[in-house]
Every structure is written in structure tokens, then in C-alpha cells.
Design a protein around this motif. Structure first.
Motif, short mmCIF file in Angstrom:
data_model
loop_
_atom_site.label_atom_id
_atom_site.label_comp_id
_atom_site.label_asym_id
_atom_site.label_seq_id
_atom_site.Cartn_x
_atom_site.Cartn_y
_atom_site.Cartn_z
N LYS A 1 8.52 5.55 0.27
CA LYS A 1 7.97 5.77 1.61
C LYS A 1 6.44 5.72 1.59
N ALA A 2 5.85 6.29 0.54
CA ALA A 2 4.39 6.27 0.42
C ALA A 2 3.88 4.85 0.25
N ALA A 3 4.57 4.08 -0.60
CA ALA A 3 4.16 2.68 -0.81
C ALA A 3 4.32 1.87 0.47
N GLN A 4 5.36 2.18 1.24
CA GLN A 4 5.57 1.48 2.50
C GLN A 4 4.45 1.81 3.50
N THR A 5 4.05 3.07 3.54
CA THR A 5 2.93 3.48 4.40
C THR A 5 1.65 2.78 3.98
N ASP A 6 1.42 2.70 2.67
CA ASP A 6 0.24 2.02 2.16
C ASP A 6 0.26 0.54 2.53
N LYS B 1 -7.39 3.87 5.80
CA LYS B 1 -6.96 4.11 4.43
C LYS B 1 -5.95 5.25 4.42
N ALA B 2 -4.83 5.01 3.75
CA ALA B 2 -3.80 6.05 3.63
C ALA B 2 -4.18 7.01 2.49
N LEU C 1 -2.91 -4.82 -1.24
CA LEU C 1 -1.55 -5.26 -0.97
C LEU C 1 -0.76 -5.45 -2.26
N ILE C 2 -1.39 -6.07 -3.24
CA ILE C 2 -0.72 -6.28 -4.53
C ILE C 2 -0.40 -4.95 -5.19
N SER C 3 -1.37 -4.02 -5.14
CA SER C 3 -1.17 -2.69 -5.74
C SER C 3 -0.03 -1.93 -5.07
N ALA C 4 0.01 -1.97 -3.73
CA ALA C 4 1.08 -1.28 -3.00
C ALA C 4 2.44 -1.91 -3.28
N GLN C 5 2.45 -3.23 -3.40
CA GLN C 5 3.71 -3.92 -3.71
C GLN C 5 4.22 -3.53 -5.09
N ARG C 6 3.33 -3.44 -6.06
CA ARG C 6 3.72 -3.03 -7.42
C ARG C 6 4.22 -1.59 -7.43
#
Length: 280
Positions: free
Chosen positions: A11-16, A36-37, A251-256
Motif C-alpha cells: 500500500k505504501a509503495a502504491q501511494t508512492d 512527496k509521500a 518511479l523506478i524506486s517505488a516499483q522495486r
């Protein structure tokens, strides 16, 4: 428990991802401020329990904060395109409900009744000036109630038939002047710039507009080129403060992070399946 920990991470990654995607989508929006989240860990333990033997319980979204950094100034050929170099906001008022708002989007234009409005149709608020000397006619502390709508008459005096408008000028202080056919210069008002004790406390209302809240504090009103109010540049607009390269990295960081939490759920599921099979 590991399922729920990883779920909170998803959920946190999705918010990011959503926050970064919104920044990227608004890279060309005038005066847009990126967000920024902000996240924090979840931890709980019994009063008599040794905390060194307790793992955390996941992550939670503490909030999504806007970054009110200065955007790039883009030069235009229109006098009523205004940009603020500093921390101030233009003050505008919706004519439908008299709602006061604040914006960094200085793409102003003149509507059919000769009032100056922004892209949402809200009227630009100005400090009344003496038409001849340019001195403020309001005494004491400025409040939104002491401001007026900016109107640029086609003729001067307003409503007359002679002395047609030839040009309009805006100074760094935000004083708007009209030059008329007989050569007279008339002060029409000074752009009311608002500053806040806590910009992060402002409430977003879309289209690069904000409204004041208890968290932001009451607006401090003044003219440009002084203190917190910044200076005004005519014939320019402030672009979004989004750095597209930085956002793509985010975006890459949140996807990982999303993929890693998915793997953690997959590992927990495999372990649970193994234990169940052992019992059967």
C-alpha cells in the motif's frame, strides 16, 4: 503477521507510485508544486515485553506534503502574465461565492466586464491606490475584506467616452497602471500578495490554487518586492517545479519496493504452504 506487514508495504509503495505519477502528469502545469509521500514505521509491544525481541508491524503513510520550491520562470509576451519570485501567492476571489483563494498561477486575462481573472475565472484582488499618486488608500492592517477586484477600464474616467486605454504596465511591486490616450497614467491597484507562516498547512483546491486553514495561519498581505512577499515579474509565468529526471528515478524506486513486498508475500505464502503440507 508477515502477510499484513508486506501488505502495508504494498500500500505504501502504491501511494508512492501514485504521488510520483501525479507529479509527472503535471510537469507542464503552470505553477504546479510537486508532492512527496512521507512514511513511518508501525511498532507495538506489550508494556512488560522486551522490545529488542519484537519486530515491527509494517509501514504507514504519514502524509503527502507539497514542496513549495521556486519553479522556473518562463518569459511570455503578455503583460498580465505575472510570476512571483519568492514565497508569496496571488490573492483571488470567486465571484460566485466570494471564496478567497491563493495561487501561484499568474496567467491573468481581462473578461468582458473588464475585470482581471485567472484561469478559473476568479478575480484578481488588489490593494486600492490613489489613481493619481499611487499611494494606498487603505490604512491599518490589510485583510481580505479590504481588497478590491482589479478592473481595467477601457476609458478614463471609467464609463466615459474619451481617453481610451493605450497600454497597461505592472511594476515589481505589483502596482498596475493604465496609460490613456491623453498621456495620463492612472494607478488601478497594487496586486495583493499573501504570505503564510506555514505554507505546508494550505489546503489544495486544484488548478494550482490553495485556501487558508488553521494549520497555515491567517494570510499576511502586502505588496511585492518586500520581505516574504517576493517580487513580481510581468510578462512571465512560473513553470512546474517538477524535475522529470528525479521523478523517473522515484518511479523506478517505488516499483522495486512494490516488487520486493510482493516477493515477501510470495515467500510467506510458500512457507505457510510448506507448514500445512507437513501437518497433513
Amino acid at each position: 503477521m508477515s502477510f499484513y506487514i508486506s501488505l502495508s508495504g504494498l500500500k505504501a509503495a502504491q501511494t508512492d507510485l501514485s504521488t510520483t505519477a501525479n507529479n509527472v502528469a503535471n510537469v507542464n502545469s503552470t505553477a504546479f508544486k510537486k508532492s512527496k509521500a512521507v512514511f513511518g514505521d508501525i511498532f507495538a509491544a506489550a508494556p512488560m515485553q522486551t522490545t529488542t525481541q519484537v519486530a515491527g508491524q509494517g509501514v504507514r503513510t504519514q502524509g503527502i506534503s507539497q514542496q513549495f520550491t521556486q519553479g522556473t520562470i518562463e518569459t511570455t509576451d503578455k503583460t498580465l502574465d505575472l510570476a512571483i519570485t519568492g514565497e508569496g501567492f496571488f490573492t483571488v476571489k470567486r465571484s460566485a461565492d466570494d471564496q478567497i483563494g491563493y495561487t501561484r498561477n499568474g496567467a491573468f486575462s481581462v473578461e468582458e466586464d473588464r475585470y482581471v481573472v485567472d484561469t478559473t475565472g476568479a478575480r484578481l484582488q488588489v490593494i486600492p491606490l490613489d489613481p493619481t499618486t499611487g499611494a494606498p488608500t487603505v490604512t491599518g492592517t490589510l485583510t481580505p475584506a479590504s481588497l478590491t477586484d482589479l478592473k481595467i477600464p477601457t476609458n478614463w474616467p471609467d464609463g466615459g467616452t474619451g481617453n481610451q486605454l493605450t497600454s497597461v504596465g505592472v511594476s515589481e511591486e505589483g502596482k498596475i497602471t493604465g496609460v490613456y490616450a491623453d498621456g495620463s497614467t492612472v494607478y488601478l491597484g497594487a496586486t495583493a500578495i499573501a504570505a503564510f507562516n506555514s505554507q505546508e498547512g494550505l489546503r489544495q483546491s486544484g488548478d494550482a490554487h490553495w485556501t487558508a486553514t488553521n494549520a497555515s495561519g491567517a494570510p499576511m498581505l502586502g505588496t511585492g518586492n518586500s520581505g516574504l512577499f517576493g517580487s513580481i515579474r510581468s510578462g512571465a509565468l512560473e513553470r512546474s517545479n517538477v524535475d522529470i529526471t528525479e521523478e523517473l528515478v522515484n518511479l523506478i524506486s517505488a516499483q522495486r519496493n512494490f516488487q520486493a513486498n510482493s516477493k515477501a508475500i510470495e515467500a510467506a505464502n510458500t512457507l505457510s504452504t510448506t507448514i500445512v503440507n507437513m501437518r497433513t
